[in-house]
Design a protein around this motif. Structure first.
Motif, PDB file in Angstrom:
ATOM      1  N   GLY A  25      11.218 -33.397 116.703  1.00 56.70           N
ATOM      2  CA  GLY A  25      10.183 -32.338 117.063  1.00 56.70           C
ATOM      3  C   GLY A  25      10.467 -31.010 116.380  1.00 56.70           C
ATOM      4  N   ILE A  26      11.451 -31.051 115.295  1.00 55.61           N
ATOM      5  CA  ILE A  26      11.568 -29.812 114.528  1.00 55.61           C
ATOM      6  C   ILE A  26      10.779 -30.061 113.194  1.00 55.61           C
ATOM      7  CG2 ILE A  26      13.134 -28.125 113.511  1.00 55.61           C
ATOM      8  CD1 ILE A  26      15.033 -28.815 115.613  1.00 55.61           C
ATOM      9  N   THR A  27       9.760 -29.146 112.848  1.00 52.81           N
ATOM     10  CA  THR A  27       9.237 -29.401 111.491  1.00 52.81           C
ATOM     11  C   THR A  27       9.702 -28.249 110.717  1.00 52.81           C
ATOM     12  OG1 THR A  27       7.300 -28.434 112.224  1.00 52.81           O
ATOM     13  CG2 THR A  27       7.457 -30.654 112.360  1.00 52.81           C
ATOM     14  N   THR A  28       9.806 -28.267 109.458  1.00 53.47           N
ATOM     15  CA  THR A  28      10.323 -27.277 108.407  1.00 53.47           C
ATOM     16  C   THR A  28       9.199 -27.395 107.398  1.00 53.47           C
ATOM     17  OG1 THR A  28      11.821 -28.459 107.154  1.00 53.47           O
ATOM     18  CG2 THR A  28      12.759 -27.163 109.039  1.00 53.47           C
ATOM     19  N   ASP A  29       8.784 -25.863 107.045  1.00 59.10           N
ATOM     20  CA  ASP A  29       7.824 -25.944 105.916  1.00 59.10           C
ATOM     21  C   ASP A  29       8.565 -26.143 104.627  1.00 59.10           C
ATOM     22  OD1 ASP A  29       5.671 -25.389 107.386  1.00 59.10           O
ATOM     23  OD2 ASP A  29       6.026 -23.211 107.295  1.00 59.10           O
ATOM     24  N   PRO A  30       8.003 -26.741 103.491  1.00 54.45           N
ATOM     25  CA  PRO A  30       8.921 -26.940 102.241  1.00 54.45           C
ATOM     26  C   PRO A  30       9.112 -25.676 101.770  1.00 54.45           C
ATOM     27  CG  PRO A  30       6.479 -27.626 102.118  1.00 54.45           C
ATOM     28  CD  PRO A  30       6.762 -27.313 103.503  1.00 54.45           C
ATOM     29  N   VAL A  31      10.257 -25.486 101.131  1.00 53.91           N
ATOM     30  CA  VAL A  31      10.551 -24.557 100.308  1.00 53.91           C
ATOM     31  C   VAL A  31       9.716 -24.143  98.899  1.00 53.91           C
ATOM     32  CG1 VAL A  31      12.522 -23.348  99.304  1.00 53.91           C
ATOM     33  CG2 VAL A  31      13.031 -24.421 101.512  1.00 53.91           C
ATOM     34  N   PRO A  32       9.173 -23.225  98.618  1.00 55.41           N
ATOM     35  CA  PRO A  32       8.596 -23.126  97.626  1.00 55.41           C
ATOM     36  C   PRO A  32       9.535 -22.982  96.297  1.00 55.41           C
ATOM     37  CG  PRO A  32       8.319 -20.810  98.730  1.00 55.41           C
ATOM     38  CD  PRO A  32       9.172 -21.968  99.490  1.00 55.41           C
ATOM     39  N   PRO A  33       8.970 -23.274  95.104  1.00 57.40           N
ATOM     40  CA  PRO A  33      10.023 -23.279  93.955  1.00 57.40           C
ATOM     41  C   PRO A  33       9.968 -21.768  93.581  1.00 57.40           C
ATOM     42  CG  PRO A  33       7.898 -23.811  93.323  1.00 57.40           C
ATOM     43  CD  PRO A  33       7.730 -24.064  94.771  1.00 57.40           C
ATOM     44  N   PRO A  34      11.228 -21.474  93.002  1.00 54.35           N
ATOM     45  CA  PRO A  34      11.466 -19.848  92.668  1.00 54.35           C
ATOM     46  C   PRO A  34      10.543 -19.729  91.480  1.00 54.35           C
ATOM     47  CG  PRO A  34      13.260 -21.310  91.643  1.00 54.35           C
ATOM     48  CD  PRO A  34      12.431 -22.198  92.814  1.00 54.35           C
ATOM     49  N   PRO A  35      10.235 -18.189  91.506  1.00 52.79           N
ATOM     50  CA  PRO A  35       9.250 -17.784  90.538  1.00 52.79           C
ATOM     51  C   PRO A  35       9.743 -17.856  89.241  1.00 52.79           C
ATOM     52  CG  PRO A  35      10.166 -15.795  91.486  1.00 52.79           C
ATOM     53  CD  PRO A  35      10.433 -17.146  92.219  1.00 52.79           C
ATOM     54  N   PRO A  36       8.945 -18.243  87.958  1.00 54.90           N
ATOM     55  CA  PRO A  36       9.604 -18.356  86.597  1.00 54.90           C
ATOM     56  C   PRO A  36      10.428 -16.903  86.333  1.00 54.90           C
ATOM     57  CG  PRO A  36       7.250 -18.225  86.359  1.00 54.90           C
ATOM     58  CD  PRO A  36       7.352 -18.176  87.901  1.00 54.90           C
ATOM     59  N   PRO A  37      11.221 -16.920  85.422  1.00 53.26           N
ATOM     60  CA  PRO A  37      11.880 -15.690  85.248  1.00 53.26           C
ATOM     61  C   PRO A  37      11.036 -15.026  84.119  1.00 53.26           C
ATOM     62  CG  PRO A  37      12.995 -17.489  84.064  1.00 53.26           C
ATOM     63  CD  PRO A  37      11.987 -18.115  84.941  1.00 53.26           C
ATOM     64  N   PRO A  38      11.077 -13.623  84.112  1.00 55.91           N
ATOM     65  CA  PRO A  38      10.179 -12.898  83.238  1.00 55.91           C
ATOM     66  C   PRO A  38      10.449 -13.055  81.695  1.00 55.91           C
ATOM     67  CG  PRO A  38      11.538 -11.389  84.217  1.00 55.91           C
ATOM     68  CD  PRO A  38      11.841 -12.834  84.941  1.00 55.91           C
ATOM     69  N   PHE A  39       9.728 -12.882  80.728  1.00 48.07           N
ATOM     70  CA  PHE A  39      10.118 -13.037  79.454  1.00 48.07           C
ATOM     71  C   PHE A  39       9.094 -12.037  78.416  1.00 48.07           C
ATOM     72  CE2 PHE A  39       6.364 -15.968  79.915  1.00 48.07           C
ATOM     73  CZ  PHE A  39       5.798 -15.744  78.742  1.00 48.07           C
ATOM     74  N   SER A  40       9.628 -11.566  77.362  1.00 46.02           N
ATOM     75  CA  SER A  40       8.984 -10.745  76.664  1.00 46.02           C
ATOM     76  C   SER A  40       8.898 -11.395  75.156  1.00 46.02           C
ATOM     77  CB  SER A  40       9.677  -9.569  76.571  1.00 46.02           C
ATOM     78  OG  SER A  40      11.272  -9.520  76.201  1.00 46.02           O
ATOM     79  N   ILE A  41       8.101 -10.664  74.307  1.00 42.88           N
ATOM     80  CA  ILE A  41       7.683 -10.953  73.189  1.00 42.88           C
ATOM     81  C   ILE A  41       8.790 -10.279  72.028  1.00 42.88           C
ATOM     82  CG2 ILE A  41       6.444 -11.071  71.001  1.00 42.88           C
ATOM     83  CD1 ILE A  41       4.095 -11.235  72.922  1.00 42.88           C
ATOM     84  N   ASN A  42       9.706 -11.159  71.475  1.00 43.94           N
ATOM     85  CA  ASN A  42      10.930 -10.344  70.816  1.00 43.94           C
ATOM     86  C   ASN A  42      10.298 -10.319  69.307  1.00 43.94           C
ATOM     87  OD1 ASN A  42      12.850 -10.629  72.657  1.00 43.94           O
ATOM     88  ND2 ASN A  42      13.619 -12.433  71.872  1.00 43.94           N
ATOM     89  N   ALA A  43       9.487 -11.124  68.855  1.00 39.36           N
ATOM     90  CA  ALA A  43       8.850 -10.812  67.486  1.00 39.36           C
ATOM     91  C   ALA A  43       7.679 -11.640  67.198  1.00 39.36           C
ATOM     92  CB  ALA A  43      10.014 -11.108  66.344  1.00 39.36           C
ATOM     93  N   TRP A  44       6.959 -11.422  66.334  1.00 34.91           N
ATOM     94  CA  TRP A  44       5.819 -12.466  65.978  1.00 34.91           C
ATOM     95  C   TRP A  44       5.775 -12.352  64.337  1.00 34.91           C
ATOM     96  CZ3 TRP A  44       5.498  -7.523  68.208  1.00 34.91           C
ATOM     97  CH2 TRP A  44       4.744  -6.599  67.384  1.00 34.91           C
ATOM     98  N   ALA A  45       4.843 -13.357  63.918  1.00 36.78           N
ATOM     99  CA  ALA A  45       4.902 -13.238  62.351  1.00 36.78           C
ATOM    100  C   ALA A  45       3.510 -13.922  62.245  1.00 36.78           C
ATOM    101  CB  ALA A  45       5.774 -14.323  61.818  1.00 36.78           C
ATOM    102  N   VAL A  46       2.719 -13.765  61.299  1.00 35.00           N
ATOM    103  CA  VAL A  46       1.301 -14.057  60.998  1.00 35.00           C
ATOM    104  C   VAL A  46       1.449 -14.512  59.439  1.00 35.00           C
ATOM    105  CG1 VAL A  46      -1.203 -14.084  60.819  1.00 35.00           C
ATOM    106  CG2 VAL A  46       0.086 -13.129  62.560  1.00 35.00           C
ATOM    107  N   ASP A  47       1.299 -15.912  59.233  1.00 33.67           N
ATOM    108  CA  ASP A  47       1.377 -16.595  57.966  1.00 33.67           C
ATOM    109  C   ASP A  47       2.990 -16.063  57.051  1.00 33.67           C
ATOM    110  OD1 ASP A  47      -0.803 -17.921  57.610  1.00 33.67           O
ATOM    111  OD2 ASP A  47      -2.027 -16.416  56.956  1.00 33.67           O
ATOM    112  N   ALA A  48       3.881 -16.030  57.873  1.00 33.04           N
ATOM    113  CA  ALA A  48       5.315 -15.475  57.471  1.00 33.04           C
ATOM    114  C   ALA A  48       5.442 -14.106  57.228  1.00 33.04           C
ATOM    115  CB  ALA A  48       5.705 -16.298  56.067  1.00 33.04           C
ATOM    116  N   THR A  49       4.600 -13.045  57.526  1.00 31.32           N
ATOM    117  CA  THR A  49       4.493 -11.902  57.875  1.00 31.32           C
ATOM    118  C   THR A  49       4.855 -11.350  59.035  1.00 31.32           C
ATOM    119  OG1 THR A  49       3.017 -11.420  55.783  1.00 31.32           O
ATOM    120  CG2 THR A  49       3.499  -9.706  56.924  1.00 31.32           C
ATOM    121  N   GLN A  50       6.065 -10.655  59.250  1.00 27.09           N
ATOM    122  CA  GLN A  50       6.408 -10.473  60.420  1.00 27.09           C
ATOM    123  C   GLN A  50       6.215  -9.018  61.005  1.00 27.09           C
ATOM    124  OE1 GLN A  50      10.506 -11.349  61.132  1.00 27.09           O
ATOM    125  NE2 GLN A  50      10.337 -13.459  61.201  1.00 27.09           N
TER     126      GLN A  50
END
Length: 90
Positions: A25-50
Motif C-alpha cells: 500500500g505504499i507508493t513512492t514517486d520516481p526520483v527525478p534525474p539530477p539537473p545537468p551541470p552548468p557549462f560555459s564556452i571556453n573558446a570558439w573558432a570560425v575557419d580556424a580563426t579563434q
C-alpha cells in the motif's frame, strides 16, 4: 433471499481482495534525474580563426568550432543552436 445476501457478501469480500494496493500500500514517486551541470564556452573558432567577436570574409559554409567547459549530449545540440544574420534571419 438468504442466498442473495450470501452472494453479495462473497462478492464484496472478493472485490476487496482484488482491489488492494501493491507493495504493502505504499507508493513512492520516481526520483527525478539530477539537473545537468552548468557549462560555459571556453573558446570558439570560425575557419580556424579563434576568438574574434566579428568575422569578415567568411564563406557560405564556415567551419565553426565551439569549445565548452564540459561534455554535452550531442543529440540535443543540433536542435538548440541557431545562427542568424544581423537582421535576425536564420
Amino acid at each position: 433471499m438468504r442466498v442473495m445476501n450470501c452472494l453479495v457478501i462473497c462478492m464484496m469480500i472478493s472485490i476487496s481482495f482484488h482491489c488492494s494496493k501493491k507493495s504493502g500500500g505504499i507508493t513512492t514517486d520516481p526520483v527525478p534525474p539530477p539537473p545537468p551541470p552548468p557549462f560555459s564556452i571556453n573558446a570558439w573558432a570560425v575557419d580556424a580563426t579563434q576568438g574574434l567577436s566579428t568575422y569578415y570574409g567568411v564563406g557560405i559554409q564556415p567551419a565553426i568550432k565551439i569549445f565548452l567547459s564540459g561534455p554535452v549530449n550531442r543529440a540535443t545540440v543540433a536542435g538548440n543552436i541557431l545562427l542568424t544574420d544581423n537582421a535576425g534571419t536564420p
